[in-house]
Design a protein around this motif. Structure first.
Motif, PDB file in Angstrom:
ATOM      1  N   ALA A 153      89.972  34.210 -60.052  1.00  0.00           N
ATOM      2  CA  ALA A 153      89.509  34.925 -58.871  1.00  0.00           C
ATOM      3  C   ALA A 153      89.306  36.401 -59.193  1.00  0.00           C
ATOM      4  N   VAL A 154      88.378  37.034 -58.500  1.00  0.00           N
ATOM      5  CA  VAL A 154      88.075  38.448 -58.758  1.00  0.00           C
ATOM      6  C   VAL A 154      89.315  39.305 -58.590  1.00  0.00           C
ATOM      7  N   GLU A 155      90.147  38.987 -57.608  1.00  0.00           N
ATOM      8  CA  GLU A 155      91.350  39.804 -57.379  1.00  0.00           C
ATOM      9  C   GLU A 155      92.363  39.673 -58.514  1.00  0.00           C
ATOM     10  N   ASP A 156      92.205  38.663 -59.356  1.00  0.00           N
ATOM     11  CA  ASP A 156      93.103  38.485 -60.505  1.00  0.00           C
ATOM     12  C   ASP A 156      92.427  38.856 -61.825  1.00  0.00           C
ATOM     13  N   ALA A 157      91.304  39.546 -61.727  1.00  0.00           N
ATOM     14  CA  ALA A 157      90.508  39.834 -62.920  1.00  0.00           C
ATOM     15  C   ALA A 157      91.265  40.661 -63.950  1.00  0.00           C
ATOM     16  N   THR A 158      92.022  41.650 -63.512  1.00  0.00           N
ATOM     17  CA  THR A 158      92.698  42.522 -64.469  1.00  0.00           C
ATOM     18  C   THR A 158      93.642  41.726 -65.366  1.00  0.00           C
ATOM     19  N   ALA A 159      94.437  40.848 -64.770  1.00  0.00           N
ATOM     20  CA  ALA A 159      95.360  40.039 -65.564  1.00  0.00           C
ATOM     21  C   ALA A 159      94.606  39.164 -66.555  1.00  0.00           C
ATOM     22  N   LEU A 187      81.415  39.216 -60.827  1.00  0.00           N
ATOM     23  CA  LEU A 187      81.721  40.105 -61.956  1.00  0.00           C
ATOM     24  C   LEU A 187      81.154  41.497 -61.756  1.00  0.00           C
ATOM     25  N   ARG A 188      79.903  41.594 -61.331  1.00  0.00           N
ATOM     26  CA  ARG A 188      79.287  42.916 -61.210  1.00  0.00           C
ATOM     27  C   ARG A 188      79.954  43.774 -60.135  1.00  0.00           C
ATOM     28  N   GLY A 189      80.643  43.128 -59.196  1.00  0.00           N
ATOM     29  CA  GLY A 189      81.380  43.887 -58.195  1.00  0.00           C
ATOM     30  C   GLY A 189      82.495  44.723 -58.795  1.00  0.00           C
ATOM     31  N   LEU A 190      82.931  44.352 -60.006  1.00  0.00           N
ATOM     32  CA  LEU A 190      83.987  45.116 -60.681  1.00  0.00           C
ATOM     33  C   LEU A 190      83.503  46.482 -61.145  1.00  0.00           C
ATOM     34  N   GLN A 191      82.189  46.754 -61.051  1.00  0.00           N
ATOM     35  CA  GLN A 191      81.677  48.073 -61.401  1.00  0.00           C
ATOM     36  C   GLN A 191      81.956  49.108 -60.319  1.00  0.00           C
ATOM     37  N   LEU A 196      87.039  49.199 -60.776  1.00  0.00           N
ATOM     38  CA  LEU A 196      86.827  49.474 -62.193  1.00  0.00           C
ATOM     39  C   LEU A 196      87.911  50.374 -62.773  1.00  0.00           C
ATOM     40  N   ALA A 197      88.321  51.377 -62.028  1.00  0.00           N
ATOM     41  CA  ALA A 197      89.298  52.342 -62.560  1.00  0.00           C
ATOM     42  C   ALA A 197      90.617  51.680 -62.957  1.00  0.00           C
TER      43      ALA A 197
END
Length: 345
Positions: A153-159, A187-191, A196-197
């Motif tokens: 999931a996008v909310e778990d992308a960092t991990a 994915l592009r929403g992470l920009q 992103l920070a």
């Protein structure tokens, strides 16, 4: 010779099938010393070396991520004359990618539409393979491009990114966070800077001493490109790669029915040239001279590469041109840069 082979044979093959055939040959080049002989023919004749990221690049021209997704042909690509090879995009979880067909030629535009979907064997498998590449003599500079697993999931992308970074950063000459492919939902929403920070901050910590770059999309507005550039400087990242493929379809020469049949996905190749160059100039205006900026998108000739370098690119990458120029593409670029450099002296 290659244009004839392309028009008479390769255009009759499914594009992904044609890619795999060429890839098999490139992967086999290091066997029996054949690649070393080839490299004497493809490497630059003059000093085209670039010093950046704490590394020495024999040529400023390299292979963009997407060509060698699992790091299987790094040595062969280096022997074809590429100064660096960026493998990936690699994800923490192995995934087959999107259903086929997923790669389409737009020949009148010298372009490709792909919706591959990060098909790769996963970070753990790549780690084993790239450990051997890392220790090989005479290898090119190795970049490793990582992305979000589709099942995450996008909310778990960092991990998810941190799993890949932990496994692969120790093997990379530089590491790339890909947040710009149009083929992974969300994915592009992470920009967006709010997402992103913290993502880049966390991956930078995990990457340790390995230089870290972020790859952005050409479809961002100029002010968004500037804000990301400023964030990269603020966080102390080592560089930016601009750009990924585009979702735009304006101004194409290919007939509309063929473009529509290709469907969704990222467009790469010559139509991306103007926007990629424009994004490069926006970035270079916003970052210090010493920051590494790698320009990719619509690059096909030595003059294209020289134009990007003159506009402030530290390094230049290509991918789609490989399909239209063939296996001696890097040699053509290196020899062309040799001539351009000689003319400037």
């Amino acid at each position: 010779m290659y244009p004839l082979i392309f028009s008479l044979f390769l255009t009759r093959l499914d594009p992904e099938r044609a890619h795999h055939l060429a890839f098999t040959v490139i992967r086999a080049l290091p066997a029996f010393g054949v690649g070393r002989v080839v490299h004497r023919f493809t490497r630059p004749r003059t000093d085209l070396g670039v010093q950046t990221l704490g590394l020495r690049f024999q040529s400023p021209f390299g292979v963009a991520a997407g060509f060698d997704k699992d790091g299987e042909a790094v040595l062969g690509l280096g022997q074809l004359g590429f100064g660096h090879v960026e493998v990936g995009t690699i994800t923490a979880v192995p995934q087959p990618g999107n259903p086929k067909p997923r790669l389409f030629r737009l020949i009148p535009d010298r372009a490709v539409v792909n919706r591959m979907g990060f098909n790769n064997a996963g970070a753990r498998a790549a780690r084993v393979r790239l450990a051997h590449v890392r220790s090989a003599a005479g290898r090119p500079v190795l970049g490793i491009n990582i992305g979000k697993s589709r099942v995450t999931a996008v909310e778990d992308a960092t991990a998810d990114y941190l799993v890949s970074a932990a496994l692969l950063a120790p093997l990379a000459d530089y590491l790339v966070v890909n947040v710009s492919s149009p083929n992974t939902p969300g994915l592009r929403g992470l920009q967006g800077l709010d997402q992103l920070a913290p993502l880049l901050r966390a991956v930078k910590t995990e990457a340790g001493a390995t230089p870290l770059l972020v790859k952005i999309a050409p479809d961002l507005a100029d002010d968004e490109v500037t804000r990301i550039s400023e964030l990269v400087v603020e966080l102390g990242l080592d560089g930016i790669i601009a750009t990924n493929t585009t979702i735009a379809r304006a101004g194409l020469k290919t007939d509309a029915a063929t473009v529509e049949a290709a469907g969704a996905g990222g467009l790469s190749g010559a139509p991306l040239q103007a926007r990629s160059l424009a994004v490069l100039r926006v970035i270079r205006a916003a970052v210090p001279r010493e920051l590494c900026v790698i320009s990719v998108g619509g690059v096909e000739t030595a003059n294209d590469v020289a134009e990007r370098l003159a506009a402030g690119a530290t390094l230049v990458q290509g991918y789609t041109g490989f399909l239209y120029r063939g296996p001696l593409w890097a040699r053509q670029i290196n020899r062309g840069l040799d001539r351009i450099l000689a003319a400037e002296l």
